[in-house]
Design an enzyme around this catalytic site. Structure first.
Site, PDB file in Angstrom:
ATOM      1  N   CYS A 139      35.008  26.526  67.797  1.00 60.15           N
ATOM      2  CA  CYS A 139      35.266  27.943  68.044  1.00 60.15           C
ATOM      3  C   CYS A 139      36.131  28.517  66.935  1.00 60.15           C
ATOM      4  CB  CYS A 139      35.994  28.144  69.381  1.00 60.15           C
ATOM      5  SG  CYS A 139      35.178  27.371  70.794  1.00 60.15           S
ATOM      6  N   ARG A 176      37.348  36.072  69.929  1.00 61.32           N
ATOM      7  CA  ARG A 176      36.921  34.753  69.461  1.00 61.32           C
ATOM      8  C   ARG A 176      35.411  34.607  69.523  1.00 61.32           C
ATOM      9  NH1 ARG A 176      37.897  31.131  73.813  1.00 61.32           N
ATOM     10  NH2 ARG A 176      37.499  29.403  72.371  1.00 61.32           N
ATOM     11  N   ASN A 187      38.737  24.050  71.142  1.00 63.83           N
ATOM     12  CA  ASN A 187      38.624  22.602  71.153  1.00 63.83           C
ATOM     13  C   ASN A 187      39.512  21.981  70.074  1.00 63.83           C
ATOM     14  OD1 ASN A 187      36.961  22.026  73.297  1.00 63.83           O
ATOM     15  ND2 ASN A 187      35.070  22.146  72.110  1.00 63.83           N
TER      16      ASN A 187
END
Length: 325
Positions: free
Chosen positions: A2, A16, A80
């Site tokens: 991401c 995002r 992540n």
């Protein structure tokens, strides 16, 4: 994988790309002020708190937020951080907050990054999963308001809080290494380059945009961090809502993932499932999805924020094409 970013014009924007191979069934979710948050290892409950809006997976009427902003303009996104994230057992004399409780714990009580720092200093991020079917996610977080950003990382040696002057975060490596790598790209510029190679060679520019030659174009998290930082730090637009939102989505588009370009071991492809842009000053959550490029908007302040019930809007996946003839 991401990418999260901030952007400031007349208002403050935060959002995002969420990159993954499948969706859990994400919904734009508004948590009103009187929705009760109960915590696994804390006696304290948040039965009255700041309202918040963001993208979440709802599990048993509990919002598991990927990213959110509260009514005071404090924003958080979890990304992540596989292989580096580590959470601890509960300990006495600390606020023991489970990993999945972090976003409501901070957004429910803090109006600024400064206040979030104070809560984090007393916090122990624990290894208690939400359920057997939803094990611990390995994450780190971008936490921002209109004046500053920080990166929060929970590792084996404890919690780390880093000032984030670029207002950008991707995945691995740990944030100090991401920032250090920017040193290798200090020569990049949006301007036309000059010949510093040799005075004896009559080099000429043959194309626009040559000042950014060397900007990495691959999909790795380190390269996306560099590309997003360069794009964000040089992005400019007018202050209107339309111009600001449009430019923010263009920043995210610079690091989006297309189906077919990131093949996983299971034969699936990682893609940008959704992109979000939240006007943190006005509480407006905008998003697009992989197959629906039209910008959709959900207004937090159009709802009853004194309620105790979650407000949920499933995201619109199907494209709507405007035919003009």
């Amino acid at each position: 994988m991401c990418t999260a970013a901030t952007y400031l014009t007349g208002d403050f924007y935060f959002g995002r790309n969420l990159d993954y191979e499948f969706s859990y069934g994400d919904e734009v979710t508004i948590t009103p002020r009187n929705y009760p948050f109960h915590f696994r290892s804390l006696e304290k409950e948040l039965t009255a708190h700041y309202a918040m809006i963001g993208m979440a997976y709802i599990a048993g009427d509990y919002p598991l937020y990927y990213d959110a902003v509260n009514e005071k303009g404090l924003c958080i996104a979890g990304l992540n951080f596989v292989g580096n994230a580590a959470y601890q057992e509960p300990v006495p004399e600390k606020d023991n907050v489970a990993q999945f409780e972090l976003i409501p714990w901070l957004l429910g009580q803090c109006a600024s990054v400064k206040e979030a720092r104070e809560l984090i200093a007393r916090m122990n991020l624990t290894n208690i999963p939400f359920s057997e079917k939803l094990p611990l996610a390995q994450l780190h977080w971008l936490i921002s308001d209109r004046t500053e950003s920080i990166t929060l990382e929970a590792m084996k040696d404890g919690l780390h809080v880093y000032d984030n002057p670029v207002g950008v975060l991707t995945n691995n490596p740990p944030f100090p290494y991401q920032m250090f790598q920017l040193n290798n790209y200090m020569q990049l510029s949006p301007a036309t380059p000059e010949n510093h190679f040799s005075k004896e060679l009559p080099f000429k520019t043959y194309s626009r945009g040559m000042g950014a030659i060397g900007l990495p174009g691959d999909l790795s998290s380190q390269s996306r961090f560099i590309r997003a930082a360069f794009t964000k730090m040089n992005a400019c637009s007018g202050d209107s809502e339309e111009e600001s939102v449009s430019q923010f989505f263009h920043i995210l588009t610079s690091v989006e993932q297309q189906r077919g370009c990131c093949l996983l071991e299971n034969g699936k492809y990682e893609i940008t499932l959704y992109s979000s842009c939240c006007n943190a000053d006005k509480g407006i959550y905008y998003y697009t999805t992989y197959d629906n490029r039209q910008i959709s908007a959900v207004y937090m302040n159009h709802e009853d924020l004194e309620s105790s019930t979650l407000v949920r809007y499933p995201i619109i996946q199907k494209a709507s094409i405007h035919t003009v003839n």
